[in-house]
Motif scaffolding. Structure first.
Motif, mmCIF file in Angstrom:
data_model
loop_
_atom_site.group_PDB
_atom_site.id
_atom_site.type_symbol
_atom_site.label_atom_id
_atom_site.label_comp_id
_atom_site.label_asym_id
_atom_site.label_seq_id
_atom_site.Cartn_x
_atom_site.Cartn_y
_atom_site.Cartn_z
ATOM 1 N N LEU A 148 17.299 14.360 9.251
ATOM 2 C CA LEU A 148 16.420 15.496 9.511
ATOM 3 C C LEU A 148 16.735 16.616 8.534
ATOM 4 C CD1 LEU A 148 16.838 15.495 13.384
ATOM 5 C CD2 LEU A 148 14.831 14.695 12.132
ATOM 6 N N ARG A 149 15.694 17.336 8.164
ATOM 7 C CA ARG A 149 15.896 18.405 7.191
ATOM 8 C C ARG A 149 14.823 19.470 7.354
ATOM 9 N NH1 ARG A 149 15.873 17.504 0.622
ATOM 10 N NH2 ARG A 149 15.882 19.727 0.052
ATOM 11 N N GLN A 150 15.237 20.733 7.315
ATOM 12 C CA GLN A 150 14.273 21.821 7.278
ATOM 13 C C GLN A 150 13.790 21.955 5.842
ATOM 14 O OE1 GLN A 150 15.617 25.621 8.795
ATOM 15 N NE2 GLN A 150 13.910 26.694 7.808
ATOM 16 N N ALA A 151 12.567 21.523 5.595
ATOM 17 C CA ALA A 151 12.040 21.490 4.231
ATOM 18 C C ALA A 151 10.536 21.304 4.279
ATOM 19 C CB ALA A 151 12.678 20.351 3.435
ATOM 20 N N ALA A 152 9.892 21.605 3.155
ATOM 21 C CA ALA A 152 8.474 21.335 2.949
ATOM 22 C C ALA A 152 8.338 20.218 1.924
ATOM 23 C CB ALA A 152 7.757 22.592 2.469
ATOM 24 N N THR A 153 7.151 19.653 1.830
ATOM 25 C CA THR A 153 6.955 18.546 0.883
ATOM 26 C C THR A 153 7.237 18.979 -0.550
ATOM 27 O OG1 THR A 153 4.584 19.086 0.874
ATOM 28 C CG2 THR A 153 5.306 17.283 2.312
ATOM 29 N N GLY A 154 6.921 20.220 -0.881
ATOM 30 C CA GLY A 154 7.160 20.701 -2.238
ATOM 31 C C GLY A 154 8.634 20.679 -2.625
ATOM 32 N N ASP A 155 9.509 20.881 -1.635
ATOM 33 C CA ASP A 155 10.947 20.821 -1.913
ATOM 34 C C ASP A 155 11.351 19.424 -2.368
ATOM 35 O OD1 ASP A 155 11.330 23.513 -1.068
ATOM 36 O OD2 ASP A 155 11.333 22.831 1.015
ATOM 37 N N LEU A 156 10.800 18.411 -1.723
ATOM 38 C CA LEU A 156 11.148 17.031 -2.072
ATOM 39 C C LEU A 156 10.522 16.632 -3.401
ATOM 40 C CD1 LEU A 156 10.846 15.232 1.388
ATOM 41 C CD2 LEU A 156 12.745 16.518 0.439
ATOM 42 N N VAL A 157 9.315 17.136 -3.663
ATOM 43 C CA VAL A 157 8.692 16.871 -4.963
ATOM 44 C C VAL A 157 9.586 17.415 -6.079
ATOM 45 C CG1 VAL A 157 6.754 17.443 -6.458
ATOM 46 C CG2 VAL A 157 6.330 16.774 -4.090
ATOM 47 N N ALA A 158 10.094 18.635 -5.897
ATOM 48 C CA ALA A 158 10.942 19.259 -6.914
ATOM 49 C C ALA A 158 12.223 18.463 -7.153
ATOM 50 C CB ALA A 158 11.282 20.686 -6.489
ATOM 51 N N GLU A 165 0.935 12.446 -3.094
ATOM 52 C CA GLU A 165 0.754 11.523 -4.221
ATOM 53 C C GLU A 165 2.026 11.436 -5.063
ATOM 54 O OE1 GLU A 165 -2.687 12.026 -6.639
ATOM 55 O OE2 GLU A 165 -4.008 12.417 -4.934
ATOM 56 N N ARG A 166 2.734 12.544 -5.189
ATOM 57 C CA ARG A 166 3.958 12.556 -5.986
ATOM 58 C C ARG A 166 5.141 11.949 -5.241
ATOM 59 N NH1 ARG A 166 1.577 17.785 -6.850
ATOM 60 N NH2 ARG A 166 0.808 17.979 -9.008
ATOM 61 N N LEU A 167 5.075 11.967 -3.916
ATOM 62 C CA LEU A 167 6.206 11.498 -3.120
ATOM 63 C C LEU A 167 6.166 10.003 -2.826
ATOM 64 C CD1 LEU A 167 6.407 14.464 -0.576
ATOM 65 C CD2 LEU A 167 8.148 13.845 -2.263
ATOM 66 N N VAL A 168 4.990 9.394 -2.893
ATOM 67 C CA VAL A 168 4.890 7.977 -2.541
ATOM 68 C C VAL A 168 5.216 7.114 -3.761
ATOM 69 C CG1 VAL A 168 2.400 7.768 -3.006
ATOM 70 C CG2 VAL A 168 3.493 6.252 -1.345
ATOM 71 N N ALA A 169 6.013 6.082 -3.537
ATOM 72 C CA ALA A 169 6.392 5.168 -4.606
ATOM 73 C C ALA A 169 5.255 4.194 -4.897
ATOM 74 C CB ALA A 169 7.646 4.400 -4.205
ATOM 75 N N PRO A 170 5.221 3.619 -6.099
ATOM 76 C CA PRO A 170 4.206 2.601 -6.412
ATOM 77 C C PRO A 170 4.254 1.469 -5.380
ATOM 78 C CG PRO A 170 5.360 3.262 -8.397
ATOM 79 C CD PRO A 170 6.089 3.916 -7.252
ATOM 80 N N GLY A 171 3.083 1.062 -4.921
ATOM 81 C CA GLY A 171 3.004 0.026 -3.898
ATOM 82 C C GLY A 171 3.170 0.542 -2.492
ATOM 83 N N GLY A 172 3.416 1.841 -2.353
ATOM 84 C CA GLY A 172 3.591 2.419 -1.025
ATOM 85 C C GLY A 172 2.266 2.893 -0.444
ATOM 86 N N VAL A 173 2.364 3.693 0.605
ATOM 87 C CA VAL A 173 1.157 4.184 1.267
ATOM 88 C C VAL A 173 1.434 5.558 1.862
ATOM 89 C CG1 VAL A 173 1.699 3.116 3.511
ATOM 90 C CG2 VAL A 173 -0.687 3.604 2.903
ATOM 91 N N VAL A 174 0.405 6.394 1.843
ATOM 92 C CA VAL A 174 0.418 7.672 2.548
ATOM 93 C C VAL A 174 -0.594 7.585 3.680
ATOM 94 C CG1 VAL A 174 0.118 10.165 2.376
ATOM 95 C CG2 VAL A 174 0.901 8.871 0.369
ATOM 96 N N VAL A 175 -0.181 7.971 4.886
ATOM 97 C CA VAL A 175 -1.083 7.969 6.037
ATOM 98 C C VAL A 175 -0.868 9.267 6.813
ATOM 99 C CG1 VAL A 175 -1.885 6.766 8.102
ATOM 100 C CG2 VAL A 175 -0.868 5.464 6.219
ATOM 101 N N HIS A 176 -1.828 10.163 6.712
ATOM 102 C CA HIS A 176 -1.784 11.393 7.490
ATOM 103 C C HIS A 176 -2.728 11.232 8.677
ATOM 104 C CE1 HIS A 176 0.713 13.434 4.622
ATOM 105 N NE2 HIS A 176 -0.154 13.282 3.646
#
Length: 237
Positions: A115-125, A155-166
């Motif tokens: 668990l982490r207090q973070a936003a998606t932009g933090d992980l992109v960076a 789009e930046r966080l998902v690896a090739p062959g992966g999937v995003v589902v919101h």
């Protein structure tokens, strides 16, 4: 069924749990009830079968990101489900809300869940990548520009062959009535002292329809309907 008074998205509807000064005990009870509510309205079994199972790997754990994790009921249930089947997953639940992360961290730990207090932009960076990027009941909180930012980060966080589902609610009179009627007898018992019923009804008023979302999605994204009264915004690079 016609939308009637729900014809237009009510972006001004406020959820009590989002208020900085909301009752902390009621907020904690709300987090504690998310698992029960999501088991009914979020179809976690269908999400696992359609999006998780086909991507499980024998050579390494499946890397899963849960965006807006709240009380982390979905990462915890996913990790337990995988362990019961001898599968390996590593789930990172992130949320910018410190109260949510504090609640989730106070629960007994579950192997495979971080668990982490973070936003998606933090992980992109940080250059992070995941096989599956998920969210549940996040989209209706977002203004159009925030939705665009989430999709771009995904789009930046998902690896090739992966999937995003919101995944989220689809606004409809049927969904509103179903939630209103279904939760009414639980208000004085299981849901007592929580924000679940009031916030759930506000969430439906704030939520999108498929017709509203489809033209707002960038190339490479699609929206599909799921049950009960749900939408999935999907990207498969």
């Amino acid at each position: 069924m016609p939308l009637g008074p729900l014809r237009a998205r009510d972006a001004s509807a406020r959820e009590l749990m989002d208020e900085p000064g909301c009752d902390p005990e009621a907020l904690e009870r709300t987090y504690a009830r998310f698992g029960l509510v999501n088991a009914v309205v979020s179809a976690p079994g269908a999400v696992r079968r359609r999006w998780i199972v086909p991507r499980l790997r024998a050579d390494r754990p499946l890397r899963v990101l849960d965006v807006g994790t709240g009380g982390a009921d979905l990462p915890r249930s996913l990790a337990r489900w995988a362990a019961s089947r001898g599968a390996r997953v590593e789930v990172l639940g992130i949320d910018p809300e410190p109260r949510a992360i504090a609640y989730a961290r106070a629960l007994p730990p579950v192997e495979g869940v971080a668990l982490r207090q973070a936003a998606t932009g933090d992980l992109v960076a940080e250059g992070r990548r995941f096989d599956v990027v998920l969210s549940n009941h996040v989209l209706h909180h977002l203004a159009p520009h925030e939705l665009g930012a989430l999709l771009a980060d995904s789009e930046r966080l998902v690896a090739p062959g992966g999937v995003v589902v919101h995944g989220d609610i689809e606004r409809s009179m049927l969904g509103w009535l179903g939630f209103a009627v279904g939760t009414l007898p639980l208000e004085p018992t299981i849901l007592r002292g929580s924000f679940i019923r009031a916030d759930g009804l506000a969430s439906i008023r704030r939520s999108w329809t498929a017709a509203e979302l489809a033209p707002a999605l960038p190339d490479g994204w699609r929206v599909r309907r799921a049950v009960p009264s749900r939408l999935e915004v999907v990207h498969e690079p």
